[in-house]
Design a protein around this motif. Structure first.
Motif, PDB file in Angstrom:
ATOM      1  N   ALA A  57       0.837  -1.202   0.000  1.00 20.49           N
ATOM      2  CA  ALA A  57       0.000   0.000   0.000  1.00 20.49           C
ATOM      3  C   ALA A  57       0.873   1.254   0.000  1.00 20.49           C
ATOM      4  CB  ALA A  57      -0.930  -0.005   1.206  1.00 20.49           C
ATOM      5  N   TRP A  58       1.979   1.228   0.742  1.00 21.62           N
ATOM      6  CA  TRP A  58       2.900   2.360   0.777  1.00 21.62           C
ATOM      7  C   TRP A  58       3.461   2.625  -0.620  1.00 21.62           C
ATOM      8  CZ3 TRP A  58       7.967   3.585  -0.268  1.00 21.62           C
ATOM      9  CH2 TRP A  58       8.446   4.770   0.281  1.00 21.62           C
ATOM     10  N   ILE A  59       3.877   1.559  -1.298  1.00 22.42           N
ATOM     11  CA  ILE A  59       4.423   1.697  -2.650  1.00 22.42           C
ATOM     12  C   ILE A  59       3.351   2.228  -3.606  1.00 22.42           C
ATOM     13  CG2 ILE A  59       5.118   0.316  -4.670  1.00 22.42           C
ATOM     14  CD1 ILE A  59       7.442   1.029  -2.967  1.00 22.42           C
ATOM     15  N   ALA A  60       2.144   1.683  -3.519  1.00 24.72           N
ATOM     16  CA  ALA A  60       1.060   2.143  -4.396  1.00 24.72           C
ATOM     17  C   ALA A  60       0.785   3.624  -4.172  1.00 24.72           C
ATOM     18  CB  ALA A  60      -0.201   1.316  -4.156  1.00 24.72           C
ATOM     19  N   ASN A  61       0.763   4.056  -2.914  1.00 27.63           N
ATOM     20  CA  ASN A  61       0.541   5.469  -2.603  1.00 27.63           C
ATOM     21  C   ASN A  61       1.674   6.331  -3.143  1.00 27.63           C
ATOM     22  OD1 ASN A  61      -0.891   7.664  -1.194  1.00 27.63           O
ATOM     23  ND2 ASN A  61       0.952   7.692   0.058  1.00 27.63           N
ATOM     24  N   ARG A  62       2.895   5.878  -2.984  1.00 30.17           N
ATOM     25  CA  ARG A  62       4.047   6.629  -3.481  1.00 30.17           C
ATOM     26  C   ARG A  62       3.975   6.773  -4.998  1.00 30.17           C
ATOM     27  NH1 ARG A  62       9.135   6.852  -5.322  1.00 30.17           N
ATOM     28  NH2 ARG A  62      10.641   8.082  -4.175  1.00 30.17           N
ATOM     29  N   CYS A  63       3.580   5.703  -5.689  1.00 33.13           N
ATOM     30  CA  CYS A  63       3.440   5.758  -7.150  1.00 33.13           C
ATOM     31  C   CYS A  63       2.349   6.745  -7.554  1.00 33.13           C
ATOM     32  CB  CYS A  63       3.138   4.371  -7.703  1.00 33.13           C
ATOM     33  SG  CYS A  63       4.551   3.254  -7.652  1.00 33.13           S
ATOM     34  N   THR A  64       1.249   6.753  -6.811  1.00 27.40           N
ATOM     35  CA  THR A  64       0.160   7.687  -7.103  1.00 27.40           C
ATOM     36  C   THR A  64       0.621   9.126  -6.932  1.00 27.40           C
ATOM     37  OG1 THR A  64      -1.514   6.078  -6.444  1.00 27.40           O
ATOM     38  CG2 THR A  64      -2.171   8.389  -6.424  1.00 27.40           C
ATOM     39  N   VAL A  65       1.313   9.410  -5.849  1.00 28.24           N
ATOM     40  CA  VAL A  65       1.814  10.765  -5.600  1.00 28.24           C
ATOM     41  C   VAL A  65       2.808  11.164  -6.682  1.00 28.24           C
ATOM     42  CG1 VAL A  65       3.215  12.161  -4.020  1.00 28.24           C
ATOM     43  CG2 VAL A  65       1.380  10.719  -3.118  1.00 28.24           C
ATOM     44  N   ARG A  66       3.699  10.245  -7.040  1.00 29.80           N
ATOM     45  CA  ARG A  66       4.693  10.521  -8.071  1.00 29.80           C
ATOM     46  C   ARG A  66       4.013  10.830  -9.406  1.00 29.80           C
ATOM     47  NH1 ARG A  66       7.554   6.205 -10.713  1.00 29.80           N
ATOM     48  NH2 ARG A  66       8.889   7.189 -12.205  1.00 29.80           N
ATOM     49  N   ASP A  67       3.003  10.024  -9.755  1.00 37.83           N
ATOM     50  CA  ASP A  67       2.279  10.261 -10.999  1.00 37.83           C
ATOM     51  C   ASP A  67       1.568  11.609 -10.982  1.00 37.83           C
ATOM     52  OD1 ASP A  67       3.137   7.886 -12.093  1.00 37.83           O
ATOM     53  OD2 ASP A  67       1.262   6.804 -11.722  1.00 37.83           O
ATOM     54  N   ARG A  68       0.996  11.985  -9.850  1.00 37.50           N
ATOM     55  CA  ARG A  68       0.322  13.287  -9.748  1.00 37.50           C
ATOM     56  C   ARG A  68       1.321  14.425  -9.907  1.00 37.50           C
ATOM     57  NH1 ARG A  68      -5.257  12.682  -8.223  1.00 37.50           N
ATOM     58  NH2 ARG A  68      -5.593  10.695  -9.262  1.00 37.50           N
ATOM     59  N   CYS A  69       2.512  14.257  -9.339  1.00 38.81           N
ATOM     60  CA  CYS A  69       3.553  15.282  -9.498  1.00 38.81           C
ATOM     61  C   CYS A  69       3.935  15.438 -10.962  1.00 38.81           C
ATOM     62  CB  CYS A  69       4.785  14.926  -8.665  1.00 38.81           C
ATOM     63  SG  CYS A  69       4.560  15.138  -6.904  1.00 38.81           S
ATOM     64  N   PHE A  70       4.102  14.302 -11.662  1.00 38.08           N
ATOM     65  CA  PHE A  70       4.421  14.368 -13.092  1.00 38.08           C
ATOM     66  C   PHE A  70       3.281  14.995 -13.879  1.00 38.08           C
ATOM     67  CE2 PHE A  70       7.508  10.675 -12.520  1.00 38.08           C
ATOM     68  CZ  PHE A  70       8.618  11.484 -12.607  1.00 38.08           C
ATOM     69  N   GLU A  71       2.050  14.675 -13.503  1.00 36.54           N
ATOM     70  CA  GLU A  71       0.895  15.260 -14.180  1.00 36.54           C
ATOM     71  C   GLU A  71       0.903  16.778 -14.042  1.00 36.54           C
ATOM     72  OE1 GLU A  71      -3.968  15.142 -13.807  1.00 36.54           O
ATOM     73  OE2 GLU A  71      -2.807  13.474 -12.998  1.00 36.54           O
ATOM     74  N   LEU A  72       1.142  17.261 -12.844  1.00 41.85           N
ATOM     75  CA  LEU A  72       1.207  18.702 -12.618  1.00 41.85           C
ATOM     76  C   LEU A  72       2.356  19.323 -13.407  1.00 41.85           C
ATOM     77  CD1 LEU A  72       0.247  21.256 -11.191  1.00 41.85           C
ATOM     78  CD2 LEU A  72       1.721  20.632  -9.262  1.00 41.85           C
ATOM     79  N   GLU A  73       3.517  18.674 -13.409  1.00 40.28           N
ATOM     80  CA  GLU A  73       4.646  19.186 -14.174  1.00 40.28           C
ATOM     81  C   GLU A  73       4.313  19.275 -15.657  1.00 40.28           C
ATOM     82  OE1 GLU A  73       8.425  17.268 -13.461  1.00 40.28           O
ATOM     83  OE2 GLU A  73       8.002  17.154 -11.321  1.00 40.28           O
ATOM     84  N   PHE A  74       3.647  18.236 -16.184  1.00 40.55           N
ATOM     85  CA  PHE A  74       3.304  18.240 -17.603  1.00 40.55           C
ATOM     86  C   PHE A  74       2.297  19.338 -17.927  1.00 40.55           C
ATOM     87  CE2 PHE A  74       0.961  16.820 -21.362  1.00 40.55           C
ATOM     88  CZ  PHE A  74       2.012  16.639 -22.240  1.00 40.55           C
ATOM     89  N   LEU A  75       1.305  19.511 -17.062  1.00 38.65           N
ATOM     90  CA  LEU A  75       0.275  20.523 -17.313  1.00 38.65           C
ATOM     91  C   LEU A  75       0.823  21.940 -17.282  1.00 38.65           C
ATOM     92  CD1 LEU A  75      -2.662  18.987 -15.254  1.00 38.65           C
ATOM     93  CD2 LEU A  75      -2.402  19.023 -17.751  1.00 38.65           C
ATOM     94  N   THR A  76       1.897  22.153 -16.548  1.00 38.44           N
ATOM     95  CA  THR A  76       2.483  23.489 -16.442  1.00 38.44           C
ATOM     96  C   THR A  76       3.765  23.635 -17.281  1.00 38.44           C
ATOM     97  OG1 THR A  76       3.712  22.863 -14.448  1.00 38.44           O
ATOM     98  CG2 THR A  76       1.530  23.847 -14.137  1.00 38.44           C
TER      99      THR A  76
END
Length: 124
Positions: A57-76
């Motif tokens: 669950a920790w790894i899954a959460n970390r992957c989700t946060v990482r993906d959201r960070c990349f999403e924000l970076e891409f959008l901006t």
């Protein structure tokens, strides 16, 4: 249990009582590969099924946060690149020159990735 990120892996650290003593000690018991999300055999042997589930669950959460960070970076990214271009135009050549090839290579890799994902084809 707590987690220590070490490069491309996460060290799993468990707090355990020393045998015959009230002392507690933190000990690494295994690791998780950050690229694959797999627990190594030492971790699987040392952890209870509940702890394995917590680690996954920790790894899954970390992957989700990482993906959201990349999403924000891409959008901006487009506005950030425009701002960066303005800065590059007035920056010191001695600062720009040593990194120019690496930046151009990275931009090319990004361009190809975007073209492959969108199906868009533009003349080079």
């Amino acid at each position: 249990m707590h987690y220590r990120v070490r490069g491309n892996s996460v060290q799993l650290v468990k707090t355990m009582r020393e045998e015959g003593s009230d002392k507690v000690q933190s000990r690494p018991v295994g690791s998780i590969n950050l690229l694959t999300g797999e627990l190594n055999p030492a971790a699987l042997a040392a952890l209870t099924p509940g702890e394995v589930a917590d680690a996954q669950a920790w790894i899954a959460n970390r992957c989700t946060v990482r993906d959201r960070c990349f999403e924000l970076e891409f959008l901006t990214l487009s506005s950030r690149l425009s701002e960066l271009a303005e800065w590059v135009r007035r920056a010191d050549d001695a600062l720009i020159a040593p990194h120019a090839d690496d930046v151009m290579d990275a931009l090319g890799i990004l361009r190809r990735a975007v073209l492959n994902r969108t199906g868009a084809r533009q003349a080079a």
